[in-house]
Design an enzyme around this catalytic site. Structure first.
Site, PDB file in Angstrom:
ATOM      1  N   GLY A   1       0.663  -1.166  -0.019  1.00  0.00           N
ATOM      2  CA  GLY A   1      -0.258  -0.081  -0.088  1.00  0.00           C
ATOM      3  C   GLY A   1       0.802   1.165  -0.022  1.00  0.00           C
TER       4      GLY A   1
ATOM      5  N   GLU B   1       3.987  -6.678   1.863  1.00  0.00           N
ATOM      6  CA  GLU B   1       3.728  -7.203   0.544  1.00  0.00           C
ATOM      7  C   GLU B   1       3.524  -6.073  -0.240  1.00  0.00           C
ATOM      8  OE1 GLU B   1       0.776  -9.888   1.286  1.00  0.00           O
ATOM      9  OE2 GLU B   1      -0.945  -8.491   1.764  1.00  0.00           O
TER      10      GLU B   1
ATOM     11  N   GLY C   1       3.422  -3.678  -3.659  1.00  0.00           N
ATOM     12  CA  GLY C   1       3.537  -3.888  -5.276  1.00  0.00           C
ATOM     13  C   GLY C   1       3.894  -2.443  -5.834  1.00  0.00           C
ATOM     14  N   ARG C   2       3.215  -1.555  -5.794  1.00  0.00           N
ATOM     15  CA  ARG C   2       3.440  -0.186  -6.398  1.00  0.00           C
ATOM     16  C   ARG C   2       4.554   0.436  -6.122  1.00  0.00           C
ATOM     17  NH1 ARG C   2      -1.213   3.057  -7.637  1.00  0.00           N
ATOM     18  NH2 ARG C   2      -2.320   1.869  -6.023  1.00  0.00           N
TER      19      ARG C   2
ATOM     20  N   ARG D   1      -5.703   3.347 -15.465  1.00  0.00           N
ATOM     21  CA  ARG D   1      -5.885   4.200 -14.111  1.00  0.00           C
ATOM     22  C   ARG D   1      -6.610   5.505 -14.365  1.00  0.00           C
ATOM     23  NH1 ARG D   1      -2.298   5.516 -11.044  1.00  0.00           N
ATOM     24  NH2 ARG D   1      -3.296   4.483  -9.048  1.00  0.00           N
TER      25      ARG D   1
ATOM     26  N   CYS E   1     -13.465   3.718 -28.305  1.00  0.00           N
ATOM     27  CA  CYS E   1     -14.793   4.412 -28.588  1.00  0.00           C
ATOM     28  C   CYS E   1     -15.503   4.794 -27.037  1.00  0.00           C
ATOM     29  CB  CYS E   1     -15.584   3.464 -29.271  1.00  0.00           C
ATOM     30  SG  CYS E   1     -14.735   3.207 -30.636  1.00  0.00           S
ATOM     31  N   GLU E   2     -14.844   5.568 -26.196  1.00  0.00           N
ATOM     32  CA  GLU E   2     -15.352   6.000 -24.864  1.00  0.00           C
ATOM     33  C   GLU E   2     -14.839   7.197 -24.554  1.00  0.00           C
ATOM     34  OE1 GLU E   2     -16.161   3.364 -21.956  1.00  0.00           O
ATOM     35  OE2 GLU E   2     -15.902   1.608 -23.172  1.00  0.00           O
TER      36      GLU E   2
END
Ligand code: LLP
Length: 428
Positions: free
Chosen positions: A239, A273, A275-276, A312, A352-353
């Site tokens: 985190g 643990e 990640g980022r 993101r 297409c959004e």
């Protein structure tokens, strides 16, 4: 902080001029710095060296095999959340005794596989899951190791989608329920309670929520000890936030300074643990400008990467810095809007959004078609959340080490897009 820097107005990754890669391979592509990746892992290892924790890199952030292998070779364990991640973790040679397995929805088959491989432990998220683990272990005639994931009910002050340690979230077990489970542990003959786990959210920039949660958990462990319930491991989760924009996240040292006093002298084996923190700033997404489209209200920079490659901004409204690979104008410095050399753009993809954007109303040096842009800090939850939406090919992944670059994943092909589809016989 990372190894993406300008030299003579050219953006380099370590000693490689990224434009030279962009001219050789198809854009978009992810680019990772080996040195940054390893550097972040080591920073954390060093900051926590007084308690020598087991760092289990959280594969969901980026499960590219070369990324995981780099970290495993450096001594990292892995935090997994699925049978697929277990498969990849074993493929990169991770010692099963360094694998921890979270997820609120582990299937029986996934549990069976992980028990068979004798992972360090499951981070158990509910009583029914615990009962299933007990049953599967009983079927296999073994004892499964578990840690209860505690939901300490703290506010981590991050995006609501990635807040996980509040009682309104689906994750973990509240203290009272956990206490009840541990008191009745004798009823579960095939599990061994090895530890407690917490993971309160992601992109947390302040240590305060950790301190609060850890104090609660360590207090809980003391209470358990008084009742002769032994807890060997404390997994404090991941985190840790990184810099995307103006935020000033805690450094590894600052974080350690705050939490080590709580953990030291507890006799607990500590697991982290992240990640980022390890991979986020070690990767960028490089895209080419297809068109610059002016409308009465906007300047759109349309690039060849889309929300399928990096979701993101679309999903969380996340900010990613965008830099040109080359400053062609005189304006090596960013100037306020309206000043010569700069303009305000929406950087968007081809999908297409209208949610397919990387930046809105962003001031950038004036750009032209054919130029390349780097979308920064895209190493975590970039490729790992990519999809083939709009039948787009997921991008290539490249790793730079020193003055060399290597393909660590080929771009998808059209054949990849249809490999699993079936045209029914009666339609032929
Ligand atoms: N451990 C557990 C149990 C987790 O659920 C997570 C992330 C981590 C560790 C690693 O968290 P980190 O250190 O990377 O913050 N897709 C979102 C982030 C989702 C995080 C999910 N869980 C994003 O792009 O911001």
């Amino acid at each position: 902080m990372h190894d993406f820097k300008y030299k003579n107005k050219q953006l380099y990754c370590e000693a490689v001029n990224i434009s030279n890669i962009a001219k050789k391979v198809a854009t978009p592509f992810y680019l990772y710095s080996y040195n940054t990746l390893l550097g972040h892992f080591r920073k954390l290892q060093k900051a926590f060296s007084p308690i020598k924790p087991l760092i289990c890199y959280s594969m969901k952030a980026n499960s590219n095999l070369s990324i995981c292998r780099t970290l495993v070779k450096a001594g990292s364990g892995l935090d997994i959340v699925s049978g697929g991640e277990l498969y990849k973790a074993l493929l990169v040679g991770c010692d099963p005794k360094k694998i921890v397995y979270a997820s609120v929805g582990k299937t029986e088959e996934e549990i069976r596989q992980a028990i068979a491989k004798q992972i360090l432990f499951f981070n158990v998220e509910s009583l029914p899951e615990l009962e299933l683990i007990n049953k599967v272990a009983c079927d296999l005639g073994v004892i499964a190791s578990v840690a209860l994931r505690i939901n300490p009910d703290v506010e981590p002050k991050t995006h609501s989608y990635i807040t996980t340690g509040k009682l309104t979230n689906k994750f973990g077990i509240d203290f009272d329920t956990a206490y009840g489970i541990l008191q009745n542990r004798g009823k579960l003959s095939h599990v061994q309670f090895n530890g407690l786990h917490m993971h309160i959210g992601s992109q947390i920039i302040d240590s305060q929520p950790y301190v609060l949660a850890l104090r609660r958990i360590v207090g809980f462990i003391e209470r358990l000890r008084k009742e002769a319930i032994r807890i060997e491991y404390l997994n404090i989760g991941g985190g840790l936030g990184i810099i995307y924009s103006e935020e000033k996240p805690q450094t590894a040292d600052e974080f350690a300074k705050k939490v080590l006093p709580i953990l030291k002298n507890t006799g607990l084996k500590v697991i982290l643990e992240p990640g980022r923190f390890i991979v986020g700033n070690a990767g960028i997404l490089v895209a080419k400008i297809l068109y610059v489209k002016k409308t009465p209200l906007k300047n759109f920079v349309i690039v060849d990467a889309g929300m399928n490659d990096l979701i993101r901004p679309s999903l969380y409204g996340a900010y990613h810095e965008i830099l040109p690979l080359e400053y062609k104008t005189q304006n090596a410095k960013r100037l306020p809007a309206g000043k010569a050399g700069n303009a305000q753009y929406d950087v968007v993809g081809p999908i297409c959004e209208s949610g397919d954007f990387f930046a809105k109303d962003r001031i950038l040096p004036k750009v032209i078609e054919g130029e390349f842009l780097a979308i920064m800090s895209a190493g975590a939850y970039g490729f790992s959340m990519a999809s083939n939406y709009n039948c787009r090919l997921r991008p290539m992944e490249i790793m730079v080490k020193g003055n060399k670059f290597y393909t660590v994943r080929k771009r998808d092909s059209y054949v990849d897009l249809v490999r699993k589809d079936v045209i029914l016989e009666f339609l032929k």
